[in-house]
Design a protein around this motif. Structure first.
Motif, PDB file in Angstrom:
ATOM      1  N   GLU A 187      -1.941   4.785  -3.073  1.00  0.00           N
ATOM      2  CA  GLU A 187      -1.106   4.284  -1.848  1.00  0.00           C
ATOM      3  C   GLU A 187      -0.576   5.702  -1.099  1.00  0.00           C
ATOM      4  O   GLU A 187      -0.818   6.708  -1.598  1.00  0.00           O
ATOM      5  CB  GLU A 187       0.158   3.661  -2.632  1.00  0.00           C
ATOM      6  N   ASP A 231       0.730  -1.236   0.072  1.00  0.00           N
ATOM      7  CA  ASP A 231      -0.091   0.004  -0.138  1.00  0.00           C
ATOM      8  C   ASP A 231       0.753   1.288  -0.011  1.00  0.00           C
ATOM      9  O   ASP A 231       0.369   2.219   0.354  1.00  0.00           O
ATOM     10  CB  ASP A 231      -0.749  -0.058   1.263  1.00  0.00           C
ATOM     11  N   SER A 232       2.162   1.077  -0.387  1.00  0.00           N
ATOM     12  CA  SER A 232       3.079   2.278  -0.382  1.00  0.00           C
ATOM     13  C   SER A 232       3.517   2.461  -1.733  1.00  0.00           C
ATOM     14  O   SER A 232       4.025   1.476  -2.486  1.00  0.00           O
ATOM     15  CB  SER A 232       4.196   1.867   0.673  1.00  0.00           C
TER      16      SER A 232
END
Length: 418
Positions: A112, A81-82
């Motif tokens: 993200e 999620d980055s």
């Protein structure tokens, strides 16, 4: 008014010599005829001169050899999620004069979380021999790995209305001094800080002033969060190996502004971009070395090339080497495309007030520092020839306007007679 004397190379050379003596300066001059394949006029063409912004022609050539058709705006990698991202040196992110929202929109709209990595940068904010006391002036912003807003703060006031600050982030750093007059304009930045002082006594009713700010990884993250209106976190880690490149503006858009208005930050950052094609460590100097060793070995005289913009007075090129570079540029781009990117006589840019004509006949680059004023480029004569020229003037005491007028007078003579 042009002379009625018939054209002979000796006539032009005599005019160059007389002009050199009249203004007590060091002149280098080279006029090359591609049809003949030879110089038609030379004076000190083998001597080294400080080129000032004629250096940008070398930067332009390096870019044509090393960059693609589009500017790499940033690099990124998605891990869960980055979104990890880092700079390439692209100077156009939220630039106030180069309209570009591509990378901004990309970061703004990603789902993200955003994490910024400070990519390795081996160059200093100022290049060797830049004027330390020019830090408050628009033409000398700091070099960096991820420029934002052109690395400058812009203050604008119209009709006496309260000034605006762009980016607004810096409003909190401004104090007002109503008693004194500042040195350097209405807004003066601290020498080693981003603290700003506004001097109302120095402010006209209508003004626009640009002041460079000191950049740092922390400042980059704060400005990114401020302009994107979403959290951005700095992470200290190596650049991921699964990098993807997000491309931004067409490269010609950036070259055109760099050459026509002589934008120093664009020139420096373009060399940073070039270095990114060699390794993950970004460096203006590395890109210069690579260009000299791989693309410029056939110059008549090895260049002393220090920065991308020409702000350093340690740069040195010879007029005859610049002629060879101009030939190389012709090999990289068709003439019509090349001329569209250069400053043109009587058109917006650094040649806007000279060589005025219904149809431009001079295309090139000027260069000015204290005691330095030069021109190099292409001139179309009335007979239809395209000649290459380099006219270098160093070590004069008077106004650069006088030197410019002399160059225009002599080169207009070439246009009229050759």
């Amino acid at each position: 008014m042009a002379s009625t004397e018939p054209y002979e190379p000796a006539v032009i050379k005599r005019q160059v010599l007389e002009s050199e003596a009249l203004h007590n300066r060091f002149v280098g001059f080279a006029l090359y005829d591609p049809e003949l394949g030879q110089m038609v006029v030379e004076h000190n063409a083998d001597k080294y001169f400080v080129p000032a912004s004629n250096t940008k022609l070398f930067t332009f050539y390096a870019c044509l050899k090393m960059l693609s058709d589009s500017i790499p705006a940033l690099k990124y990698a998605v891990h869960g999620d980055s979104l990890l991202f880092w700079g390439t040196g692209d100077p156009t992110f939220t630039h106030m004069d180069v309209k570009n929202s591509l990378a901004y929109d990309f970061l703004k709209n990603r789902p993200e979380k955003l994490f910024y990595i400070d990519a390795p940068f081996a160059s200093t904010p100022f290049a060797t021999n830049w004027g330390w006391d020019d830090y408050n002036y628009y033409y000398q912003p700091e070099r960096s790995v991820f420029p934002i807003h052109g690395n400058i703060i812009k203050f604008t006031s119209k009709n006496g209305s309260p000034y605006t600050t762009t980016p607004a982030y810096f409003r909190k750093s401004i104090q007002v001094d109503t008693l004194q007059e500042g040195q350097g304009g209405a807004f003066v930045r601290g020498w080693r800080t981003n603290d700003l002082t506004y001097y109302p006594k120095n402010a006209a009713k209508i003004y626009s002033q640009e002041v460079p700010f000191i950049i740092s990884p922390e400042m980059t993250v704060q400005l990114l969060a401020d302009t994107l209106k979403r959290p951005v976190t700095r992470v200290k880690r190596s650049v991921p190996q699964d990098a993807q490149t997000f491309y931004g503006l067409p490269a010609d858009t950036v070259y055109k502004r760099m050459l026509q208005v002589s934008d120093n930050l664009l020139a420096e950052q373009l060399m940073v971009l070039c270095s990114g094609t060699l390794s993950d460590t970004l460096s203006v100097e590395k890109a210069i070395r690579y260009t000299v060793n791989n693309y410029l070995t056939d110059l008549p005289d090895k260049p002393v090339w220090v920065d991308g913009s020409g702000l350093s007075s340690m740069n040195m090129f010879t007029p005859r080497s610049i002629i060879v570079l101009l030939q190389k540029l012709q090999q990289e781009r068709p003439q019509a495309e090349l001329f569209k990117l250069l400053a043109a006589g009587g058109r917006p840019g650094t040649f806007r007030s000279i060589y005025q004509a219904d149809v431009p006949f001079v295309f090139g680059k000027s260069g000015t520092l204290s005691h330095v004023h030069n021109q190099s480029g292409y001139i179309i004569t009335k007979s239809g020839k395209v000649l290459l020229y380099s006219f270098m003037n160093n070590n004069f005491r008077g106004s650069s306007a006088e030197i410019r007028n002399e160059m225009v007078r002599i080169m207009t003579e070439v246009h009229e007679k050759y």
